[in-house]
Write a protein that holds these residues in place. Sequence first.
Motif, PDB file in Angstrom:
ATOM      1  N   GLU A   1      44.271   9.399  -1.900  1.00 33.28           N
ATOM      2  CA  GLU A   1      44.881   9.726  -3.196  1.00 33.28           C
ATOM      3  C   GLU A   1      43.843   9.722  -4.319  1.00 33.28           C
ATOM      4  OE1 GLU A   1      45.785   5.338  -2.391  1.00 33.28           O
ATOM      5  OE2 GLU A   1      45.899   7.173  -1.235  1.00 33.28           O
ATOM      6  N   LEU A   2      42.813   8.874  -4.195  1.00 29.52           N
ATOM      7  CA  LEU A   2      41.734   8.848  -5.179  1.00 29.52           C
ATOM      8  C   LEU A   2      40.920  10.143  -5.102  1.00 29.52           C
ATOM      9  CD1 LEU A   2      40.159   7.249  -7.336  1.00 29.52           C
ATOM     10  CD2 LEU A   2      38.805   6.288  -5.483  1.00 29.52           C
ATOM     11  N   ILE A   3      40.638  10.597  -3.899  1.00 29.16           N
ATOM     12  CA  ILE A   3      39.884  11.840  -3.700  1.00 29.16           C
ATOM     13  C   ILE A   3      40.695  13.026  -4.217  1.00 29.16           C
ATOM     14  CG2 ILE A   3      38.930  13.402  -1.953  1.00 29.16           C
ATOM     15  CD1 ILE A   3      38.265  10.814  -0.327  1.00 29.16           C
TER      16      ILE A   3
ATOM     17  N   ASP B   1      29.994  11.618 -10.576  1.00 29.08           N
ATOM     18  CA  ASP B   1      29.882  11.312  -9.144  1.00 29.08           C
ATOM     19  C   ASP B   1      31.273  11.270  -8.524  1.00 29.08           C
ATOM     20  OD1 ASP B   1      27.089  10.941  -9.386  1.00 29.08           O
ATOM     21  OD2 ASP B   1      27.433   8.884 -10.087  1.00 29.08           O
TER      22      ASP B   1
ATOM     23  N   PRO C   1      34.247  10.356  -5.770  1.00 21.35           N
ATOM     24  CA  PRO C   1      34.475   9.097  -5.057  1.00 21.35           C
ATOM     25  C   PRO C   1      33.650   9.059  -3.773  1.00 21.35           C
ATOM     26  CG  PRO C   1      36.552  10.164  -5.612  1.00 21.35           C
ATOM     27  CD  PRO C   1      35.466  11.122  -5.951  1.00 21.35           C
ATOM     28  N   PRO C   2      33.184   7.888  -3.409  1.00 14.74           N
ATOM     29  CA  PRO C   2      32.357   7.782  -2.203  1.00 14.74           C
ATOM     30  C   PRO C   2      33.149   8.106  -0.932  1.00 14.74           C
ATOM     31  CG  PRO C   2      32.781   5.609  -3.153  1.00 14.74           C
ATOM     32  CD  PRO C   2      33.362   6.610  -4.080  1.00 14.74           C
ATOM     33  N   VAL C   3      32.424   8.510   0.082  1.00 10.03           N
ATOM     34  CA  VAL C   3      33.032   8.785   1.381  1.00 10.03           C
ATOM     35  C   VAL C   3      33.794   7.532   1.819  1.00 10.03           C
ATOM     36  CG1 VAL C   3      32.538   9.317   3.802  1.00 10.03           C
ATOM     37  CG2 VAL C   3      31.207  10.400   1.982  1.00 10.03           C
ATOM     38  N   GLY C   4      34.975   7.748   2.336  1.00 10.54           N
ATOM     39  CA  GLY C   4      35.791   6.633   2.791  1.00 10.54           C
ATOM     40  C   GLY C   4      36.754   6.121   1.731  1.00 10.54           C
ATOM     41  N   SER C   5      36.743   6.739   0.519  1.00  9.86           N
ATOM     42  CA  SER C   5      37.683   6.322  -0.523  1.00  9.86           C
ATOM     43  C   SER C   5      39.104   6.686  -0.102  1.00  9.86           C
ATOM     44  CB  SER C   5      37.358   7.025  -1.841  1.00  9.86           C
ATOM     45  OG  SER C   5      36.119   6.615  -2.334  1.00  9.86           O
ATOM     46  N   ARG C   6      40.059   6.043  -0.762  1.00 11.12           N
ATOM     47  CA  ARG C   6      41.471   6.329  -0.475  1.00 11.12           C
ATOM     48  C   ARG C   6      41.735   7.817  -0.705  1.00 11.12           C
ATOM     49  NH1 ARG C   6      42.676   2.177  -4.528  1.00 11.12           N
ATOM     50  NH2 ARG C   6      43.507   4.001  -5.565  1.00 11.12           N
TER      51      ARG C   6
ATOM     52  N   HIS D   1      34.342  12.162 -13.627  1.00 11.41           N
ATOM     53  CA  HIS D   1      33.110  11.389 -13.490  1.00 11.41           C
ATOM     54  C   HIS D   1      32.084  12.270 -12.783  1.00 11.41           C
ATOM     55  CE1 HIS D   1      30.304   8.288 -12.180  1.00 11.41           C
ATOM     56  NE2 HIS D   1      30.828   7.537 -13.143  1.00 11.41           N
TER      57      HIS D   1
ATOM     58  N   TYR E   1      40.689  12.989  -8.038  1.00  5.18           N
ATOM     59  CA  TYR E   1      39.391  13.427  -8.540  1.00  5.18           C
ATOM     60  C   TYR E   1      39.293  14.951  -8.468  1.00  5.18           C
ATOM     61  CZ  TYR E   1      34.430  14.181  -9.121  1.00  5.18           C
ATOM     62  OH  TYR E   1      33.221  14.637  -9.574  1.00  5.18           O
TER      63      TYR E   1
END
Length: 141
Positions: free
Chosen positions: A36-38, A27, A29-34, A25, A41
Amino acid sequence: MHHHGYQWTGPKDRFDNEALRRPPHPDPPPVGSRPELILRYREVAAEFPTSDLPPLETAYWLIKPRSLVQGTWDEAKEAAAWLGERLPEYTPRFASETDRDTTRLARLVNAAAEQLHSGADVSYGFYLERPSYLSLGSCPW
């Protein structure tokens, strides 16, 4: 306009890793994302542009390394002929009896020539003896 050809054969479970077959994507992941998501990505962002896996959309081959281009042709008919030359190499390994039908394969090659001539991408996939997969594609550029 010219046409590039791409081929990938490998384990079906690797092919099924769709996250590595689509661009990340735009963009992050936003700051503070899990965490594992970061991490996921970052993995996709690093691997997609260099991975030899076929992208979900054929046109995304164009952002992959040029070393993955199997051939380049000025005419759509030449690119379709290349696809047609690849098929007999794998036909005996096709998992489906229907996919081995030479008349059907000839129709696929003819359809590819028409699609490429009109400026559309072509992407064919075949399950091979388990658990492998063959992906063939061509896109105008």
